[in-house]
Design an enzyme around this catalytic site. Structure first.
Site: not given
Ligand code: MRU
Length: 342
Positions: A88, A246-247, A236, A195, A45-47
């Site tokens: 995603r 973002n998150k 993201d 996270q 995960r993570g862009a």
């Protein structure tokens, strides 16, 4: 540190982030379905890391294809790209990487199939290496914003784990630390998938960078008590007007930072900037399984059965809350993004 993602003898190896910090396990993906599942289930995960993994997924799809000519291979890979693109919706790096692999395929169309397949693996490896170089360049630019002795608050994980290595927001922290600045990080735990607690705290501790873990609700009081001098997060997707997805929880941090006069920065490479998306309102926000909220990482039920749940994985921070976007080309005001990256 174990690499987030790498190509190993015809397979993709991922550090399984859903198992951290308790278990440091490598997941080997030998087919495209398992790569797609790993992205969907946040094993990677993570862009930027999702982008690199998807690129390798396309390369893997090519190796496994039994096509006898270019058009059959192109057809096989169009299915692979569709599968990976459906994993995603928010991080634009995923779509950027898939498009880059499609372009490479097209450029190699006159080559023998074996050369095309090798070329696709090579391209995915270039994306990986480029990502690390971009993170280091962001680190160099962003480190100038950090003064000796400062404490930086971050949200989610925008570190080595979220990229091919080094990190975006944490890359900036890492660069400042490597310059000898005595800094500290406050990591928001980042509900509901944690996270911040599971990944950011782990990653920084691996490098010996001082980190204090807080729950998301504690950020405000820490700012009020003067314990935070800077906020740096990842992204993201950055829209053409400088709005940043973002998150979930990032927007709250930005508003709190504004209320306390603390500069709020976003660190991201060009592959996260999406000039085709005019503003944050146009960014597709992923809605995830309510179970992420009603259970503690799936192990323990923490809400009454049947309760209604809202679980967007991301939020949008309007450009006006952002002091600057740290990129590989320098630090820009959000509204300057369009000019510098078009
Ligand atoms: O759902 P996740 O864990 O993929 O979300 C990740 C984030 O929101 C990160 O902050 C973002 O991708 C930046 S990573 C350098």
């Amino acid at each position: 540190m174990v690499p987030t993602v790498c190509w190993h003898e015809g397979a993709i190896r991922l550090l399984d982030q859903s198992r951290l910090p308790e278990h440091v396990e490598i997941l080997e993906c030998r087919d495209v379905e398992s790569v797609a599942r790993a992205i969907r289930e946040l094993k990677v995960r993570g862009a930027p890391a999702i982008g690199v993994t998807a690129a390798m997924g396309v390369a893997l799809g090519a190796q496994l294809s039994e096509a006898e000519n270019y058009f059959q291979l192109e057809n096989d890979l169009s299915g692979v790209c569709e599968l990976l693109a459906a994993t995603r919706p928010t991080a634009v790096n995923l779509f950027w990487a898939i498009e880059r692999m499609k372009r490479t395929l097209h450029e190699l169309r006159s080559q023998p199939l074996s050369a095309i397949k090798t070329g696709l693996v090579r391209e995915s490896q270039s994306i990986l290496e480029e990502d690390i170089a971009l993170c280091k360049a962001m680190g160099r630019h962003g480190a100038r914003l950090i003064e000796d002795g400062q404490t930086i608050l971050t949200h989610c994980n925008a570190g080595a784990l979220a990229t091919a290595g080094y990190g975006t927001a944490l890359g900036v922290v890492r660069a400042a630390w490597e310059e000898g600045k005595r800094i500290q990080v406050i990591a928001d735990e980042t509900r509901p998938v944690l996270q911040g607690a599971r990944l950011t705290a782990w990653e920084l501790m691996q490098d010996g960078i001082p980190v204090t873990l807080i729950t998301d609700g504690m950020a405000g009081i820490m700012m009020r008590q003067g314990k935070v001098q800077l906020c740096i997060v990842g992204a993201d997707r950055i829209a053409a007007n400088g709005d940043v997805a973002n998150k979930i929880g990032t927007y709250s941090v930005a508003v709190l930072a504004r209320a306390h006069g603390i500069p709020f920065y976003v660190a991201a490479p060009y592959s996260t900037i999406d000039l085709k998306t005019p503003s944050g309102n146009d960014i597709a926000i992923e809605q995830r399984n309510p179970q992420e909220v009603t259970t503690m990482l799936g192990d323990r039920i923490i809400a009454p059965k049947g309760v209604s749940v809202y679980n967007p994985a991301f939020d949008v921070t309007p450009a006006e809350f952002i002091a600057g976007i740290i990129t590989e080309r320098g630090v820009f005001r959000p509204h300057e993004v369009l000019r510098h990256f078009s």
